[in-house]
Design a protein around this motif. Sequence first.
Motif, PDB file in Angstrom:
ATOM      1  N   ARG A   1       0.857  -1.167   0.000  1.00 46.05           N
ATOM      2  CA  ARG A   1       0.000   0.000   0.000  1.00 46.05           C
ATOM      3  C   ARG A   1       0.905   1.232   0.000  1.00 46.05           C
ATOM      4  NH1 ARG A   1      -0.967   2.226   5.314  1.00 46.05           N
ATOM      5  NH2 ARG A   1       0.297   1.109   6.819  1.00 46.05           N
ATOM      6  N   TRP A   2       0.337   2.363  -0.286  1.00 44.18           N
ATOM      7  CA  TRP A   2       1.096   3.609  -0.380  1.00 44.18           C
ATOM      8  C   TRP A   2       0.797   4.478   0.826  1.00 44.18           C
ATOM      9  CZ3 TRP A   2       4.798   4.005  -3.906  1.00 44.18           C
ATOM     10  CH2 TRP A   2       4.758   3.129  -4.986  1.00 44.18           C
ATOM     11  N   VAL A   3       1.849   5.043   1.397  1.00 46.59           N
ATOM     12  CA  VAL A   3       1.738   5.888   2.579  1.00 46.59           C
ATOM     13  C   VAL A   3       2.228   7.289   2.206  1.00 46.59           C
ATOM     14  CG1 VAL A   3       2.530   6.268   4.939  1.00 46.59           C
ATOM     15  CG2 VAL A   3       2.112   3.935   4.112  1.00 46.59           C
ATOM     16  N   GLU A   4       1.411   8.291   2.511  1.00 46.83           N
ATOM     17  CA  GLU A   4       1.788   9.671   2.202  1.00 46.83           C
ATOM     18  C   GLU A   4       2.971  10.112   3.052  1.00 46.83           C
ATOM     19  OE1 GLU A   4      -0.321  13.839   2.922  1.00 46.83           O
ATOM     20  OE2 GLU A   4      -1.373  12.609   1.418  1.00 46.83           O
ATOM     21  N   VAL A   5       3.957  10.717   2.377  1.00 42.25           N
ATOM     22  CA  VAL A   5       5.154  11.229   3.041  1.00 42.25           C
ATOM     23  C   VAL A   5       5.108  12.749   3.122  1.00 42.25           C
ATOM     24  CG1 VAL A   5       7.678  11.400   2.883  1.00 42.25           C
ATOM     25  CG2 VAL A   5       6.520   9.253   2.276  1.00 42.25           C
ATOM     26  N   ALA A   6       4.673  13.380   2.021  1.00 46.67           N
ATOM     27  CA  ALA A   6       4.667  14.841   1.968  1.00 46.67           C
ATOM     28  C   ALA A   6       3.756  15.316   0.839  1.00 46.67           C
ATOM     29  CB  ALA A   6       6.084  15.371   1.737  1.00 46.67           C
ATOM     30  N   THR A   7       3.393  16.592   0.918  1.00 45.64           N
ATOM     31  CA  THR A   7       2.646  17.240  -0.157  1.00 45.64           C
ATOM     32  C   THR A   7       3.290  18.587  -0.439  1.00 45.64           C
ATOM     33  OG1 THR A   7       1.104  18.324   1.345  1.00 45.64           O
ATOM     34  CG2 THR A   7       0.471  16.138   0.519  1.00 45.64           C
ATOM     35  N   GLY A   8       3.021  19.100  -1.623  1.00 44.71           N
ATOM     36  CA  GLY A   8       3.535  20.413  -1.973  1.00 44.71           C
ATOM     37  C   GLY A   8       2.805  20.967  -3.171  1.00 44.71           C
ATOM     38  N   THR A   9       3.081  22.210  -3.479  1.00 48.30           N
ATOM     39  CA  THR A   9       2.493  22.890  -4.629  1.00 48.30           C
ATOM     40  C   THR A   9       3.615  23.597  -5.370  1.00 48.30           C
ATOM     41  OG1 THR A   9       0.427  23.228  -3.421  1.00 48.30           O
ATOM     42  CG2 THR A   9       0.776  24.594  -5.369  1.00 48.30           C
ATOM     43  N   THR A  10       3.630  23.460  -6.690  1.00 48.59           N
ATOM     44  CA  THR A  10       4.697  24.090  -7.468  1.00 48.59           C
ATOM     45  C   THR A  10       4.627  25.604  -7.332  1.00 48.59           C
ATOM     46  OG1 THR A  10       3.338  24.025  -9.474  1.00 48.59           O
ATOM     47  CG2 THR A  10       4.893  22.205  -9.150  1.00 48.59           C
ATOM     48  N   ASP A  11       5.803  26.222  -7.293  1.00 46.41           N
ATOM     49  CA  ASP A  11       5.899  27.673  -7.167  1.00 46.41           C
ATOM     50  C   ASP A  11       5.775  28.337  -8.544  1.00 46.41           C
ATOM     51  OD1 ASP A  11       8.404  27.360  -8.425  1.00 46.41           O
ATOM     52  OD2 ASP A  11       9.544  27.693  -6.583  1.00 46.41           O
ATOM     53  N   ALA A  12       6.009  29.619  -8.610  1.00 47.28           N
ATOM     54  CA  ALA A  12       5.867  30.367  -9.870  1.00 47.28           C
ATOM     55  C   ALA A  12       6.794  29.859 -10.953  1.00 47.28           C
ATOM     56  CB  ALA A  12       6.120  31.854  -9.613  1.00 47.28           C
ATOM     57  N   ASP A  13       7.884  29.189 -10.562  1.00 51.89           N
ATOM     58  CA  ASP A  13       8.827  28.623 -11.532  1.00 51.89           C
ATOM     59  C   ASP A  13       8.526  27.153 -11.809  1.00 51.89           C
ATOM     60  OD1 ASP A  13      11.048  28.882 -13.265  1.00 51.89           O
ATOM     61  OD2 ASP A  13      12.374  28.002 -11.755  1.00 51.89           O
TER      62      ASP A  13
END
Length: 118
Positions: free
Chosen positions: A38-50
């Motif tokens: 199974r898959w376990v979440e490690v982190a999340t993020g959102t791309t910046d302006a670049d």
Amino acid sequence: MLMSHITTHVLDTAVGRPAAGLDVVLQVESSGEPAGPRWVEVATGTTDADGRITDLGPDSLSEGTYRLTFATADYFDAQGVDAFYPEVTVAFRVTSADQHYHVPVLLSPFAYSTYRGS
């Protein structure tokens, strides 16, 4: 500048610019006994302006199989663009906890490609 062990850079090739505001989830594969992997979440993020995420994930990683899932439907919907892939998932192996893993994605509404970056 301290950079995490996993980074990404997304370019929207249909418009020739970075894909800013694209949500990304980093997961690691777990044995999940007895139900299987199974898959376990490690982190999340959102791309910046670049179109980059330079702080995705912890300061150290264990060896194993990881995946990045890019929320492409939300990204294209926000631009009023009809797209074929609702998400893009890229699985890869971490073979050394000391290495940096850069996973770029070239994205358009009807195609994507990826490679191991530096």
